[in-house]
Design a protein around this motif. Structure first.
Motif, PDB file in Angstrom:
ATOM      1  N   ASP A 154       9.389  -1.787   2.393  1.00 59.51           N
ATOM      2  CA  ASP A 154       9.310  -3.094   2.271  1.00 59.51           C
ATOM      3  C   ASP A 154       8.831  -3.953   3.349  1.00 59.51           C
ATOM      4  O   ASP A 154       9.106  -4.892   3.921  1.00 59.51           O
ATOM      5  CB  ASP A 154      10.770  -3.563   1.835  1.00 59.51           C
ATOM      6  CG  ASP A 154      11.783  -3.022   2.871  1.00 59.51           C
ATOM      7  OD1 ASP A 154      11.567  -2.099   3.382  1.00 59.51           O
ATOM      8  OD2 ASP A 154      13.009  -3.407   2.762  1.00 59.51           O
ATOM      9  N   GLY A 155       7.933  -3.018   4.375  1.00 58.61           N
ATOM     10  CA  GLY A 155       7.065  -3.820   5.343  1.00 58.61           C
ATOM     11  C   GLY A 155       7.816  -4.068   6.488  1.00 58.61           C
ATOM     12  O   GLY A 155       8.905  -3.652   7.001  1.00 58.61           O
ATOM     13  N   GLY A 184      -2.078   1.533  10.186  1.00 59.88           N
ATOM     14  CA  GLY A 184      -0.783   1.245   9.913  1.00 59.88           C
ATOM     15  C   GLY A 184      -1.009   1.502   8.283  1.00 59.88           C
ATOM     16  O   GLY A 184       0.125   2.265   7.803  1.00 59.88           O
ATOM     17  N   ALA A 207      -3.031   3.512   6.742  1.00 63.79           N
ATOM     18  CA  ALA A 207      -3.214   4.903   6.604  1.00 63.79           C
ATOM     19  C   ALA A 207      -2.034   5.897   6.496  1.00 63.79           C
ATOM     20  O   ALA A 207      -1.742   6.567   6.204  1.00 63.79           O
ATOM     21  CB  ALA A 207      -4.359   5.503   7.456  1.00 63.79           C
ATOM     22  N   ILE A 249       0.953  -1.281   0.020  1.00 67.29           N
ATOM     23  CA  ILE A 249      -0.112   0.087  -0.079  1.00 67.29           C
ATOM     24  C   ILE A 249       0.770   1.154  -0.238  1.00 67.29           C
ATOM     25  O   ILE A 249       0.571   2.259  -0.753  1.00 67.29           O
ATOM     26  CB  ILE A 249      -0.785   0.122   1.308  1.00 67.29           C
ATOM     27  CG1 ILE A 249      -1.899  -1.227   1.369  1.00 67.29           C
ATOM     28  CG2 ILE A 249      -1.572   1.465   1.446  1.00 67.29           C
ATOM     29  CD1 ILE A 249      -2.877  -1.575   2.575  1.00 67.29           C
ATOM     30  N   ARG A 259      -7.419 -14.023  10.881  1.00 67.03           N
ATOM     31  CA  ARG A 259      -8.148 -13.385   9.930  1.00 67.03           C
ATOM     32  C   ARG A 259      -9.043 -14.185   8.928  1.00 67.03           C
ATOM     33  O   ARG A 259      -8.507 -15.499   8.625  1.00 67.03           O
ATOM     34  CB  ARG A 259      -7.656 -12.534   9.085  1.00 67.03           C
ATOM     35  CG  ARG A 259      -6.556 -11.437   9.799  1.00 67.03           C
ATOM     36  CD  ARG A 259      -6.258 -10.133   9.120  1.00 67.03           C
ATOM     37  NE  ARG A 259      -5.055 -10.230   8.504  1.00 67.03           N
ATOM     38  CZ  ARG A 259      -4.376  -9.003   8.069  1.00 67.03           C
ATOM     39  NH1 ARG A 259      -5.105  -7.612   8.229  1.00 67.03           N
ATOM     40  NH2 ARG A 259      -3.004  -8.797   7.632  1.00 67.03           N
ATOM     41  N   LEU A 294       9.637   4.159   4.772  1.00 64.34           N
ATOM     42  CA  LEU A 294       8.134   4.575   4.848  1.00 64.34           C
ATOM     43  C   LEU A 294       7.236   3.375   5.227  1.00 64.34           C
ATOM     44  O   LEU A 294       7.387   2.242   4.790  1.00 64.34           O
ATOM     45  CB  LEU A 294       7.788   5.034   3.238  1.00 64.34           C
ATOM     46  CG  LEU A 294       6.350   5.571   2.653  1.00 64.34           C
ATOM     47  CD1 LEU A 294       6.749   6.362   1.608  1.00 64.34           C
ATOM     48  CD2 LEU A 294       5.385   4.272   2.159  1.00 64.34           C
ATOM     49  N   ALA A 328      12.052  -9.203  -8.065  1.00 63.10           N
ATOM     50  CA  ALA A 328      13.318  -8.422  -7.661  1.00 63.10           C
ATOM     51  C   ALA A 328      13.275  -7.709  -6.056  1.00 63.10           C
ATOM     52  O   ALA A 328      12.494  -7.017  -6.049  1.00 63.10           O
ATOM     53  CB  ALA A 328      13.690  -7.287  -8.815  1.00 63.10           C
ATOM     54  N   ILE A 384      -9.487  -3.920   4.998  1.00 61.29           N
ATOM     55  CA  ILE A 384      -8.792  -3.124   5.344  1.00 61.29           C
ATOM     56  C   ILE A 384      -9.782  -1.884   5.764  1.00 61.29           C
ATOM     57  O   ILE A 384     -10.487  -1.442   4.717  1.00 61.29           O
ATOM     58  CB  ILE A 384      -7.607  -2.740   4.642  1.00 61.29           C
ATOM     59  CG1 ILE A 384      -6.642  -1.655   5.372  1.00 61.29           C
ATOM     60  CG2 ILE A 384      -7.794  -2.176   3.342  1.00 61.29           C
ATOM     61  CD1 ILE A 384      -5.067  -1.596   4.785  1.00 61.29           C
ATOM     62  N   GLN A 385      -9.629  -0.993   6.728  1.00 63.68           N
ATOM     63  CA  GLN A 385     -10.360   0.119   7.130  1.00 63.68           C
ATOM     64  C   GLN A 385      -9.684   1.340   6.420  1.00 63.68           C
ATOM     65  O   GLN A 385      -8.507   1.511   6.834  1.00 63.68           O
ATOM     66  CB  GLN A 385     -10.669   0.442   8.362  1.00 63.68           C
ATOM     67  CG  GLN A 385     -11.044  -1.013   9.192  1.00 63.68           C
ATOM     68  CD  GLN A 385     -11.544  -0.556  10.769  1.00 63.68           C
ATOM     69  OE1 GLN A 385     -12.356   0.452  11.126  1.00 63.68           O
ATOM     70  NE2 GLN A 385     -11.116  -1.580  11.389  1.00 63.68           N
TER      71      GLN A 385
HETATM   72  C1  FAD Z   1      -4.498  -7.733  11.629  1.00 64.00           C
HETATM   73  C2  FAD Z   1      -4.323  -6.400  10.923  1.00 64.00           C
HETATM   74  C3  FAD Z   1      -5.290  -5.568  10.635  1.00 64.00           C
HETATM   75  C4  FAD Z   1      -4.925  -4.420   9.945  1.00 64.00           C
HETATM   76  N1  FAD Z   1      -5.981  -3.470   9.564  1.00 64.00           N
HETATM   77  C5  FAD Z   1      -5.443  -2.157   9.186  1.00 64.00           C
HETATM   78  C6  FAD Z   1      -6.682  -1.368   8.780  1.00 64.00           C
HETATM   79  O1  FAD Z   1      -7.856  -1.517   8.957  1.00 64.00           O
HETATM   80  N2  FAD Z   1      -6.440   0.062   8.265  1.00 64.00           N
HETATM   81  C7  FAD Z   1      -5.146   0.261   8.169  1.00 64.00           C
HETATM   82  O2  FAD Z   1      -4.728   1.359   7.651  1.00 64.00           O
HETATM   83  N3  FAD Z   1      -3.803  -0.381   8.472  1.00 64.00           N
HETATM   84  C8  FAD Z   1      -4.390  -1.814   9.161  1.00 64.00           C
HETATM   85  N4  FAD Z   1      -3.107  -2.702   9.372  1.00 64.00           N
HETATM   86  C9  FAD Z   1      -1.786  -2.242   8.920  1.00 64.00           C
HETATM   87  C10 FAD Z   1      -1.606  -2.477   7.393  1.00 64.00           C
HETATM   88  O3  FAD Z   1      -1.679  -3.691   6.832  1.00 64.00           O
HETATM   89  C11 FAD Z   1      -0.039  -2.089   7.164  1.00 64.00           C
HETATM   90  O4  FAD Z   1       0.362  -1.165   8.007  1.00 64.00           O
HETATM   91  C12 FAD Z   1       0.133  -1.657   5.806  1.00 64.00           C
HETATM   92  O5  FAD Z   1      -0.174  -2.822   5.085  1.00 64.00           O
HETATM   93  C13 FAD Z   1       1.770  -1.491   5.467  1.00 64.00           C
HETATM   94  O6  FAD Z   1       1.836  -1.020   4.091  1.00 64.00           O
HETATM   95  P1  FAD Z   1       3.349  -1.282   3.884  1.00 64.00           P
HETATM   96  O7  FAD Z   1       3.203  -0.882   2.168  1.00 64.00           O
HETATM   97  O8  FAD Z   1       4.129  -0.374   4.549  1.00 64.00           O
HETATM   98  O9  FAD Z   1       3.955  -2.787   3.748  1.00 64.00           O
HETATM   99  P2  FAD Z   1       3.382  -4.016   3.194  1.00 64.00           P
HETATM  100  O10 FAD Z   1       1.972  -3.737   2.761  1.00 64.00           O
HETATM  101  O11 FAD Z   1       3.933  -4.925   4.020  1.00 64.00           O
HETATM  102  O12 FAD Z   1       4.368  -4.134   1.762  1.00 64.00           O
HETATM  103  C14 FAD Z   1       5.490  -4.303   1.668  1.00 64.00           C
HETATM  104  C15 FAD Z   1       5.997  -4.768   0.209  1.00 64.00           C
HETATM  105  O13 FAD Z   1       7.469  -4.794   0.322  1.00 64.00           O
HETATM  106  C16 FAD Z   1       7.794  -6.009  -0.300  1.00 64.00           C
HETATM  107  N5  FAD Z   1       9.179  -6.558  -0.067  1.00 64.00           N
HETATM  108  C17 FAD Z   1       9.576  -6.848   1.130  1.00 64.00           C
HETATM  109  N6  FAD Z   1      11.046  -7.136   1.271  1.00 64.00           N
HETATM  110  C18 FAD Z   1      11.563  -6.365  -0.179  1.00 64.00           C
HETATM  111  C19 FAD Z   1      12.629  -6.319  -0.697  1.00 64.00           C
HETATM  112  N7  FAD Z   1      13.826  -6.523  -0.018  1.00 64.00           N
HETATM  113  N8  FAD Z   1      12.829  -5.812  -2.044  1.00 64.00           N
HETATM  114  C20 FAD Z   1      11.515  -5.249  -2.517  1.00 64.00           C
HETATM  115  N9  FAD Z   1      10.409  -5.474  -2.159  1.00 64.00           N
HETATM  116  C21 FAD Z   1      10.447  -6.182  -0.930  1.00 64.00           C
HETATM  117  C22 FAD Z   1       6.735  -7.038   0.332  1.00 64.00           C
HETATM  118  O14 FAD Z   1       6.558  -8.222  -0.754  1.00 64.00           O
HETATM  119  C23 FAD Z   1       5.444  -6.118   0.071  1.00 64.00           C
HETATM  120  O15 FAD Z   1       4.874  -6.294  -1.174  1.00 64.00           O
HETATM  121  C24 FAD Z   1      -3.472  -3.825   9.720  1.00 64.00           C
HETATM  122  C25 FAD Z   1      -2.672  -4.801   9.993  1.00 64.00           C
HETATM  123  C26 FAD Z   1      -2.829  -5.976  10.561  1.00 64.00           C
HETATM  124  C27 FAD Z   1      -1.838  -7.212  10.821  1.00 64.00           C
END
Ligand code: FAD
Length: 396
Positions: free
Chosen positions: A169-170, A312, A314, A18, A194, A298, A135, A50-51
């Motif tokens: 990257d999460g 998270g 948002a 996201i 879930r 980020l 990649a 997701i909310q």
């Molecule tokens: C049970 C639960 C419920 C939730 N409910 C909500 C909600 O209702 N509302 C809300 O806003 N948030 C919610 N969250 C939080 C939300 O899901 C996360 O904060 C959000 O998905 C984070 O997004 P991100 O892009 O930072 O990371 P991620 O979505 O984890 O994306 C990371 C990406 O990086 C990639 N990656 C990893 N390592 C590498 C690398 N070395 N090189 C290249 N790519 C890589 C992964 O494959 C992935 O695609 C919830 C979380 C949980 C656990």
């Protein structure tokens, strides 16, 4: 401040979740050259909801993502706060039109797959974002003139040069741990199960509202998604299982006994899914930095948080918008990244603290639960909502 974007500035994003996809849209919309590198060979999201609170909705709307979601976005009428101790409803937080009037944007719930598809469609439609799937960003070195990023693909390693690397990257971010040498997120002692169920045979109010059931050492959240056709269930329990996985299978036989003495309404929902996925809940402590030279973070990579404020994603969306603004306003890339981090820190740490507080409040037992329920009953629904004006009313 006068915008000083030089069109040739090149931002490399690690991760197309996201946060990474929203950042790609915001940065490319601001005139930057963007390369998006994603470890997975195919882009997909977990089968869960997701909310999207008004603060996130507003940004996604400005980036053309909301129009692509159409009726997949559901606006719940309210959040129903239920206490296991009280045997049912103790408070109702109005959403629907009330949220739109108060914050200028709706509070929505959506399937993650639908959100991901809408983000990806918006990224693809721009036509100027370079996406590399399958990649992984393996290493990076920042110097005075730019950053060299090492990418590990199916065909071997390669390098590319950019003005900045953003680790989106999460929670188990390699950019955070390997390139910035920051501590990992810590396991919180809670896991989330879930599942999705069809919305047939669920109570009428559950098809149009979100609900939280708060009980001793566990809680359940559910809300309708996909135009009200499915119900998203998230059951959180205290446990010591933790692995670095998004989608480990969860065993109903381990989950259901935790809810055995709960009221009939939540128990009957919990009994319906045949399959569950489980996820160890982690967060990072406050006060950590997330920028060094031309490398920054980020979303969850920067500030993984407990999901008990549903923020998270948002916060990742807000990060993306603020990052694009900061880089636009400051031609000195390392200074722009530091300004972005400074801009975000207090707000995300406040959300993280509030999520940790909710973790304690939801799982109270005995006298603690009684005081919690009295407090909720004492406040009107509007007052319960107004406590979060600082969060949902946020504008850049
Ligand atoms: C049970 C639960 C419920 C939730 N409910 C909500 C909600 O209702 N509302 C809300 O806003 N948030 C919610 N969250 C939080 C939300 O899901 C996360 O904060 C959000 O998905 C984070 O997004 P991100 O892009 O930072 O990371 P991620 O979505 O984890 O994306 C990371 C990406 O990086 C990639 N990656 C990893 N390592 C590498 C690398 N070395 N090189 C290249 N790519 C890589 C992964 O494959 C992935 O695609 C919830 C979380 C949980 C656990």
């Amino acid at each position: 401040m006068t915008p000083e974007t030089s069109p040739e500035r090149h931002i490399v994003l690690a991760g197309a979740g996201i946060g990474g996809l929203t950042a790609a849209l915001a940065l490319s919309g601001a005139g930057f050259r963007v390369t998006l590198i994603e470890r997975n060979a195919a882009l997909s999201e977990l089968g869960a909801g997701i909310q999207l609170s008004p603060n996130a909705h507003r940004i996604l709307d400005s980036l053309g993502v909301i129009e692509r979601l159409g009726r997949d976005c559901v606006q719940p009428l309210e959040i129903r706060l239920n206490s296991v101790r009280a045997g049912g409803l103790v408070g109702r937080v109005p959403l629907g039109d009330t949220a739109v009037k108060r914050y200028g944007a709706p509070y929505c719930v959506v399937h993650r797959g639908d959100l991901h598809r809408a983000l990806l469609a918006a990224v693809t439609a721009r036509g100027d974002i370079d996406i590399h799937l399958g990649a992984a960003v393996a290493d990076a070195e920042s110097d005075d003139d730019g950053v060299t990023v090492e990418v590990q693909g199916e065909d071997g390693a390669s390098t590319l040069r950019g003005d900045a690397l953003i680790g989106a990257d999460g929670v188990w971010s390699a950019v955070r741990r390997r390139m910035l040498r920051l501590p990992s997120a810590q396991f919180s002692g809670r896991i989330a199960y879930r599942a999705l169920i069809p919305a047939t045979h669920v109570r009428a109010e559950d098809r149009v509202s979100s609900s939280v059931w708060m009980g001793p050492r566990a809680h359940l959240v559910h809300y309708p998604i996909r135009g009200g056709e499915a119900l998203n269930l998230v059951a959180v329990v205290e446990d010591d299982w933790h692995e670095e996985e998004w989608s480990a299978p969860g065993d109903p036989e381990q989950l259901l006994p935790r809810f055995a003495d709960w009221p009939e309404a939540p128990r009957s929902l919990l009994q319906r899914p045949d399959t569950w996925l489980k996820w160890a809940l982690c967060d990072v402590g406050p006060g950590t930095i997330w920028t060094e030279g031309r490398i920054s973070l980020l979303g969850d990579a920067a500030h993984a948080m407990l999901p008990f404020m549903a923020q998270g994603g948002a916060m990742a969306i807000e990060d993306a918008a603020v990052l694009a603004r900061s880089l636009t306003e400051n031609a000195d890339t390392p200074a722009a990244l530091l300004a972005y981090e400074r801009d975000r820190k207090d707000r995300v740490e406040r959300v993280m603290r509030t999520a940790r507080d909710n973790a304690r409040t939801y799982h109270q037992d005995g006298v603690g639960a009684m005081i919690r329920d009295m407090g909720i009953r004492f406040l009107s629904g509007e007052k319960l909502l107004h406590r979060y004006d600082w969060l949902y009313g946020w504008r850049m």
